[in-house]
Design a protein around this motif. Structure first.
Motif, mmCIF file in Angstrom:
data_model
loop_
_atom_site.group_PDB
_atom_site.id
_atom_site.type_symbol
_atom_site.label_atom_id
_atom_site.label_comp_id
_atom_site.label_asym_id
_atom_site.label_seq_id
_atom_site.Cartn_x
_atom_site.Cartn_y
_atom_site.Cartn_z
ATOM 1 N N LEU A 26 -8.153 -72.851 -91.288
ATOM 2 C CA LEU A 26 -7.235 -71.972 -91.969
ATOM 3 C C LEU A 26 -7.406 -72.306 -93.495
ATOM 4 N N ARG A 29 -10.632 -71.646 -95.007
ATOM 5 C CA ARG A 29 -10.596 -70.311 -95.544
ATOM 6 C C ARG A 29 -9.779 -69.755 -96.756
ATOM 7 N N THR A 64 1.595 -75.691 -91.812
ATOM 8 C CA THR A 64 1.380 -74.550 -91.282
ATOM 9 C C THR A 64 2.157 -73.559 -92.448
ATOM 10 N N LEU A 70 2.026 -66.262 -95.013
ATOM 11 C CA LEU A 70 0.743 -65.718 -94.437
ATOM 12 C C LEU A 70 0.677 -64.322 -94.903
ATOM 13 N N SER A 74 -2.660 -63.114 -97.133
ATOM 14 C CA SER A 74 -3.488 -62.197 -96.857
ATOM 15 C C SER A 74 -3.788 -60.860 -97.661
ATOM 16 N N VAL A 85 -6.385 -65.984 -90.323
ATOM 17 C CA VAL A 85 -5.910 -67.291 -89.462
ATOM 18 C C VAL A 85 -7.116 -67.607 -88.574
ATOM 19 N N THR A 86 -7.794 -66.587 -87.831
ATOM 20 C CA THR A 86 -8.901 -66.815 -86.921
ATOM 21 C C THR A 86 -10.532 -66.969 -87.667
#
Length: 145
Positions: A26, A29, A64, A70, A74, A85-86
């Motif tokens: 994460l 990214r 986290t 988040l 995003s 996340v993925t």
């Protein structure tokens, strides 16, 4: 109860190996996407309304990000939370307001250019209707959609 214990930010030590890998990925990214926008850590932190230090923890995979952050990440990075996340895209993202404006401006510019090139033979549905029989030379055979 301290503020740190009330927030849902498990630190790196509380995660199993798979969780640590996901958290590290994460962070990678976030860094990759931030750099794709040519933003400094401070610029992205400002956009998400967090400190540079906090963003740095996320980028290093040592903390986290809470759900609220988040969502902000995003949105600013232009991808879904799932993809953030993925790393797997699930659906095309919606255009951001400045992208919609730029696209609309491009279509208006294209429309003006076509009108200059082809004249004012456009009907209400956006189809070209030649004013003179000789204007058929400008018609294009486009596939039906």
């Amino acid at each position: 109860m301290s503020k740190a214990s009330r927030t849902a930010r498990p630190d790196h030590a509380e995660l199993d190996e798979e969780g640590k890998v996901l958290l590290w990925e994460l962070g990678r990214r976030i860094v990759r996407l931030r750099k794709a926008f040519n933003w400094s850590r401070g610029e992205l932190a400002k956009r998400v309304r967090v400190s540079r230090e906090r963003l740095g923890h996320w980028e290093r995979g040592s903390h986290t990000p809470p759900l609220r952050e988040l969502v902000g990440l995003s949105r600013e990075l232009g991808i879904s939370i799932d993809e953030l996340v993925t790393g797997e895209a699930t659906a095309p993202r919606a255009l951001r307001p400045h992208e919609r404006d730029e696209t609309a401006r491009s279509f208006r510019d294209l429309d003006r250019c076509l009108k200059k090139l082809l004249g004012d033979g456009w009907d209400e549905d956006g189809r070209f209707e030649p004013s003179h029989p000789d204007d058929n030379a400008y018609e294009l055979d486009l596939p039906e959609s």
